[in-house]
Design a protein around this motif. Structure first.
Motif, short mmCIF file in Angstrom:
data_model
loop_
_atom_site.label_atom_id
_atom_site.label_comp_id
_atom_site.label_asym_id
_atom_site.label_seq_id
_atom_site.Cartn_x
_atom_site.Cartn_y
_atom_site.Cartn_z
N SER A 1 0.83 -1.20 0.00
CA SER A 1 0.00 0.00 0.00
C SER A 1 0.87 1.25 0.00
CB SER A 1 -0.89 0.05 1.25
OG SER A 1 -1.69 -1.08 1.35
N LEU A 2 0.44 2.24 -0.73
CA LEU A 2 1.01 3.58 -0.67
C LEU A 2 -0.03 4.47 -0.03
CD1 LEU A 2 2.49 3.78 -4.28
CD2 LEU A 2 3.69 3.22 -2.15
N ASN A 3 0.39 5.33 0.90
CA ASN A 3 -0.57 6.19 1.55
C ASN A 3 -0.10 7.65 1.58
OD1 ASN A 3 0.86 4.37 3.70
ND2 ASN A 3 0.69 6.38 4.63
N TYR A 4 -1.09 8.50 1.59
CA TYR A 4 -0.87 9.95 1.70
C TYR A 4 -1.86 10.47 2.74
CZ TYR A 4 -1.09 14.89 0.58
OH TYR A 4 -1.08 16.26 0.66
N TRP A 5 -1.34 11.02 3.83
CA TRP A 5 -2.18 11.59 4.88
C TRP A 5 -1.98 13.09 4.88
CZ3 TRP A 5 0.28 7.91 8.97
CH2 TRP A 5 -0.15 6.60 8.73
#
Length: 133
Positions: free
Chosen positions: A25-29
């Motif tokens: 998974s790649l995430n951006y918060w």
């Protein structure tokens, strides 16, 4: 964004199939205070599909893995360090011809298991759509 693959069932009967799975998974918060963190997670787990006749079938899944983030402060949360563990549970439904589509509800928890003094942790609740190629 998550890429997920499942492997051959290691247990199967007339009503349930249990398969190992792997996710990356790649995430951006992003937070209102203009804080942002970009990161990625590698995890493994199990997918339990309930076999049934018709065009849809329910499933549950659970994964656990490691996550590396580009920072550790988001808003008022101090995760303590960039490395986190992620545990995720999901419930969903596969549908369509050959069950190529899925819709699921996810609950995930990020924490570093007290490897540092600060361990606010971070919970996420998501709705996701999947398509199997």
């Amino acid at each position: 964004m998550t890429l997920r693959t499942t492997f051959d069932s290691f247990y199967e009967n007339d009503w349930v199939s249990v398969q190992p799975l792997a996710e990356i998974s790649l995430n951006y918060w992003h937070h209102d205070s203009d804080d942002e963190i970009v990161g990625g997670t590698l995890s493994g787990g199990l997918l339990v599909v309930f076999q049934r006749e018709g065009w849809w079938r329910p499933y549950v899944s659970g994964t656990f893995g490691g996550s590396m983030q580009g920072g550790h402060i988001i808003g008022t949360h101090d995760l303590g360090q960039s490395f986190q563990f992620r545990s995720k549970a999901a419930v969903g439904v596969q549908f369509g011809e050959t069950f190529r589509h899925s819709l699921q509800l996810d609950a995930a928890h990020f924490s570093h298991a007290h490897m540092n003094n600060d361990n606010d942790g971070f919970n996420m609740f998501m709705v996701s759509y999947g398509f199997r190629f």
